[in-house]
Design an enzyme around this catalytic site. Structure first.
Site, PDB file in Angstrom:
ATOM      1  N   HIS A  55     -22.801  17.691  47.199  1.00  0.00           N
ATOM      2  CA  HIS A  55     -22.501  16.284  47.499  1.00  0.00           C
ATOM      3  C   HIS A  55     -21.285  16.213  48.414  1.00  0.00           C
ATOM      4  O   HIS A  55     -20.657  17.232  48.694  1.00  0.00           O
ATOM      5  CB  HIS A  55     -22.340  15.442  46.228  1.00  0.00           C
ATOM      6  N   HIS A  57     -18.207  14.873  48.375  1.00  0.00           N
ATOM      7  CA  HIS A  57     -16.786  14.755  48.014  1.00  0.00           C
ATOM      8  C   HIS A  57     -15.969  15.903  48.634  1.00  0.00           C
ATOM      9  O   HIS A  57     -16.438  17.036  48.711  1.00  0.00           O
ATOM     10  CB  HIS A  57     -16.623  14.748  46.488  1.00  0.00           C
ATOM     11  N   ASP A  59     -13.631  17.815  47.689  1.00  0.00           N
ATOM     12  CA  ASP A  59     -13.429  19.073  46.960  1.00  0.00           C
ATOM     13  C   ASP A  59     -14.721  19.899  46.885  1.00  0.00           C
ATOM     14  O   ASP A  59     -14.771  20.931  46.214  1.00  0.00           O
ATOM     15  CB  ASP A  59     -12.863  18.820  45.554  1.00  0.00           C
ATOM     16  N   HIS A  60     -15.761  19.446  47.607  1.00  0.00           N
ATOM     17  CA  HIS A  60     -17.028  20.200  47.670  1.00  0.00           C
ATOM     18  C   HIS A  60     -17.414  20.582  49.099  1.00  0.00           C
ATOM     19  O   HIS A  60     -18.245  21.464  49.287  1.00  0.00           O
ATOM     20  CB  HIS A  60     -18.151  19.409  46.984  1.00  0.00           C
ATOM     21  N   HIS A 113     -23.381  10.572  40.012  1.00  0.00           N
ATOM     22  CA  HIS A 113     -21.988  10.815  40.442  1.00  0.00           C
ATOM     23  C   HIS A 113     -21.827  10.309  41.878  1.00  0.00           C
ATOM     24  O   HIS A 113     -20.920   9.527  42.177  1.00  0.00           O
ATOM     25  CB  HIS A 113     -21.702  12.304  40.331  1.00  0.00           C
ATOM     26  N   ASP A 132     -21.214  18.247  40.476  1.00  0.00           N
ATOM     27  CA  ASP A 132     -20.544  17.347  39.540  1.00  0.00           C
ATOM     28  C   ASP A 132     -21.540  16.468  38.778  1.00  0.00           C
ATOM     29  O   ASP A 132     -21.200  15.369  38.340  1.00  0.00           O
ATOM     30  CB  ASP A 132     -19.548  16.440  40.284  1.00  0.00           C
ATOM     31  N   HIS A 170     -16.408  22.208  37.900  1.00  0.00           N
ATOM     32  CA  HIS A 170     -15.035  21.991  37.423  1.00  0.00           C
ATOM     33  C   HIS A 170     -14.824  22.582  36.035  1.00  0.00           C
ATOM     34  O   HIS A 170     -15.749  22.627  35.216  1.00  0.00           O
ATOM     35  CB  HIS A 170     -14.706  20.494  37.351  1.00  0.00           C
TER      36      HIS A 170
HETATM   37 FE    FE Z   1     -15.814  17.618  42.280  1.00  0.00          FE
HETATM   38 ZN    ZN Z   2     -17.558  15.025  43.052  1.00  0.00          ZN
END
Ligand code: FE
Ligand code: ZN
Length: 254
Positions: A55, A57, A59-60, A113, A132, A170
Site C-alpha cells: 500500500h 503509506h 513507511d511502505h 487500512h 498493514d 509492524h
Molecule cells: Fe505501516
Molecule cells: Zn500503513
C-alpha cells in the site's frame, strides 16, 4: 524454497527480503527504509530484482526511489494506489499472480487500512505478506475503508490454511495483546500467548511472523463473530461487521 530474511526498520516496522532458491530471484516486501534494506542486501550478498508494495503509506514505499536507482528492480504494487507508489512499473489487482522466480504469489485486494491495499499469498510456500491489513492479535487502523470492508478482508485471510505463516509489517504485538485481553479475557490461549509475547519482547526478540491458526485463536479482530467476544463487548447476536467495528473503535481509544 522461498527464504525470508526479516529485520527491524524505522521505529516499529519490519523489512522482509525474500529469495527463491531455485533461481536466486530476490524481492523486497515494501521499502520502509532504503538505506537499511541496502545494508541487509549487502550483508546477504543479494541484489534486489523486485519490490512488492502492499500500500502507499510512506513507511511502505519510502525506499522505492533509491532502490530503483540502485538495482533497477521491477516495482509491483496495487493498481488502485498506483499514482501514490513511487517508481511503480507494474500494477496488480485481485486475482493476479506475481512470480518471484519459481515461487508464485496470489494477489488479494484487502481494502480497509487503505482502499487499495493488497496482500501477497505464496500459497505453495505457505507464506503471506499482509502489510498493514493483519497484525499479530491486531489489524490495521481504518484510515480509508469501512469496518464492513475490513471485516470482509480479514475474513478472507482467516480462511487461509491454518499453517500459513503471516508476515505483518509492524511489531505491535505487545500492545495488541494488552488490548485483546480487554475484550477476550477468558481466552486461555490468548493469556498464554500474551505471556509468551512479554517474554520475547523483554529479551528484544521478534513476535512476527505469526500463523493463521494463532490469529484465529487469539486475534479479537478475527473473533468478532465469537460468542464470548460478542458478549464481552455487550453485542451478543450483533452482525459480525458491527461487532468488528466496535472492537476497532475500542482499540482506537485504548
Ligand atoms: Fe505501516
Ligand atoms: Zn500503513
Amino acid at each position: 524454497m522461498l527464504q525470508v530474511h526479516q529485520f527491524p526498520c524505522l521505529s516499529d516496522n519490519y523489512g522482509f527480503l525474500i529469495r527463491d532458491d531455485a533461481t536466486g530471484t530476490v524481492a523486497c516486501i515494501d521499502t520502509p527504509d532504503g538505506d537499511a534494506i541496502v545494508r541487509q542486501l549487502d550483508d546477504l550478498g543479494w541484489p534486489s530484482h523486485m519490490i512488492l508494495n502492499t500500500h502507499w503509506h510512506p513507511d511502505h514505499v519510502g525506499g522505492n526511489a533509491m532502490l530503483k536507482k540502485r538495482y533497477d528492480c521491477e516495482i509491483v504494487g496495487p493498481v488502485h494506489e498506483a499514482a501514490r507508489i513511487p517508481n511503480i512499473d507494474r500494477t496488480v489487482d485481485e486475482g493476479d499472480v506475481v512470480a518471484v522466480g519459481e515461487c508464485q504469489a496470489q494477489v488479494l485486494h484487502t481494502p480497509g487500512h487503505t482502499l487499495g491495499h493488497i496482500v501477497y499469498h505464496f500459497a505453495a510456500a505457505q507464506k503471506a505478506f499482509v502489510g498493514d491489513t493483519l497484525f499479530a492479535m491486531g489489524c490495521g487502523r481504518l484510515f480509508e475503508g469501512s469496518p464492513q470492508q475490513m471485516w470482509a478482508s480479514l475474513s478472507r485471510l482467516r480462511d487461509w490454511p491454518e499453517e500459513t505463516v503471516i508476515y505483518c509489517a509492524h511489531e505491535y504485538t505487545q500492545a495488541n495483546a494488552r488490548f485483546a485481553l480487554s475484550v477476550d479475557a477468558g481466552n486461555a490461549e490468548l493469556q498464554a500467548r500474551a505471556q509468551w509475547v512479554d517474554a520475547r519482547r523483554a529479551s528484544g526478540e521478534f513476535t512476527v511472523p505469526t500463523t493463521i491458526a494463532l490469529e484465529r485463536a487469539t486475534n479479537p479482530f478475527l473473533r468478532a463473530d465469537d460468542a464470548g467476544v460478542q458478549a464481552a463487548i455487550g453485542m451478543s447476536g450483533a452482525p459480525f461487521h458491527e461487532a468488528f467495528a466496535e472492537i476497532r473503535r475500542r482499540k482506537d481509544q485504548f
